[in-house]
Design a protein around this motif. Sequence first.
Motif, PDB file in Angstrom:
ATOM      1  N   ARG A  61       0.833  -1.202   0.000  1.00  0.00           N
ATOM      2  CA  ARG A  61       0.000   0.000   0.000  1.00  0.00           C
ATOM      3  C   ARG A  61       0.868   1.252   0.000  1.00  0.00           C
ATOM      4  O   ARG A  61       1.849   1.334   0.727  1.00  0.00           O
ATOM      5  N   GLU A  62       0.455   2.199  -0.853  1.00  0.00           N
ATOM      6  CA  GLU A  62       1.146   3.485  -0.931  1.00  0.00           C
ATOM      7  C   GLU A  62       0.926   4.245   0.381  1.00  0.00           C
ATOM      8  O   GLU A  62      -0.167   4.228   0.937  1.00  0.00           O
ATOM      9  N   LEU A  63       1.963   4.881   0.821  1.00  0.00           N
ATOM     10  CA  LEU A  63       1.869   5.630   2.067  1.00  0.00           C
ATOM     11  C   LEU A  63       1.118   6.928   1.829  1.00  0.00           C
ATOM     12  O   LEU A  63       1.365   7.611   0.846  1.00  0.00           O
ATOM     13  N   GLN A  64       0.178   7.240   2.735  1.00  0.00           N
ATOM     14  CA  GLN A  64      -0.564   8.500   2.575  1.00  0.00           C
ATOM     15  C   GLN A  64      -0.324   9.390   3.771  1.00  0.00           C
ATOM     16  O   GLN A  64      -0.845   9.155   4.855  1.00  0.00           O
ATOM     17  N   LEU A  65       0.481  10.412   3.532  1.00  0.00           N
ATOM     18  CA  LEU A  65       0.734  11.373   4.602  1.00  0.00           C
ATOM     19  C   LEU A  65      -0.169  12.574   4.402  1.00  0.00           C
ATOM     20  O   LEU A  65      -0.528  12.899   3.286  1.00  0.00           O
ATOM     21  N   PRO A  66      -0.549  13.227   5.499  1.00  0.00           N
ATOM     22  CA  PRO A  66      -1.295  14.473   5.329  1.00  0.00           C
ATOM     23  C   PRO A  66      -0.389  15.497   4.652  1.00  0.00           C
ATOM     24  O   PRO A  66       0.824  15.282   4.574  1.00  0.00           O
TER      25      PRO A  66
ATOM     26  N   THR B 272       2.074  18.353   3.484  1.00  0.00           N
ATOM     27  CA  THR B 272       3.313  18.749   4.145  1.00  0.00           C
ATOM     28  C   THR B 272       3.164  20.125   4.768  1.00  0.00           C
ATOM     29  O   THR B 272       2.184  20.816   4.548  1.00  0.00           O
TER      30      THR B 272
END
Lengths: 158, 168
Positions: free
Chosen positions: A59-64, A66
Amino acid sequence: MELAKIESLLETYFDGNTTLEEESTLRNYFANEEVADHLAPYKSLFAGLSIAKEEVSQRELQLPETAENSRRMWYSIAASVAIVLAVAGFIFSNSGMSQDEKDALMALNKTKETMLMFSENLNKGTEPMFLLSENFTTGTDALVAINEITLTANKVLK
Amino acid sequence: MQQKEFLDIILPVKDKLFRLARRLLVSTDEAEDAVQEVFLKLWKSKDKMDNYKNPEAFAMTMTKNYCLDRLKSKQASNLKIVHNNFHHTDNIERSVEANEGVEMVLRLMESLPEKQKMIMQLRDVEQFEFTEISEMLEINETAIRVGLSRARKTIREQLIKQYNYGIS
């Protein structure tokens, strides 16, 4: 590598006392060598442990957003608010102006009316003045006649 | 700390976190969720991360705690962990065809007590030093060696049992 050495390494391994280096020796041995039947389970063991390391997260990482993005977001929000305020202010102040304009127009009309009334009355006032001036002229005509009479009289008297 | 800097530190650890979560939660989906949650938590506290001398160990500890919490709340709500996706993992499945014993090892690892499972995962799969494992799991090195020895011996017993059963 000698079988005896591997067997003694295995014992150390199961006691939890092998170093990482020794454990890698064991892994390599069981991955590459033909092993005796009684060691076959260990081939599976070390192969299994190696395979377990191959599994990866899919799974691709989903960060809020920047910090820069959120700062940009706040800028755009501030800009939108400023625009909304400006437009709203313009609309509100504009309608206020038109109210003023209405007032001004009303005042102007009132003034016009008053001026008209004043001028009508003024005209009414000037009418008798005409009459007066007419009468005055009649008066002066009479005076001129009187003058002529006086002149004639004087001539007669002479 | 900027996103790039954060990702430089954390991305190389991602798969290790995932595998630990996978070992504990069994379900691939739940393990992915766990990784996502841990990364979000790490991202929120990224400014504090400079204070940790070993961000990898810090991330691993967070993953461990998150998974153990998940397991606790599952037990509390009486949900069973379903071992449903063992066969859906391509790379494992392919290798399993080559060697049935390998699948057995992984399944045996699932049945270990959680602490032993984590120790064996971090040592025998990820090949961390005992000092690192001690930091990650917040357990002293002696206890780690004891747990590791027990885990390895349990697997060995079961494997030998399975092999003898297969032969006879």
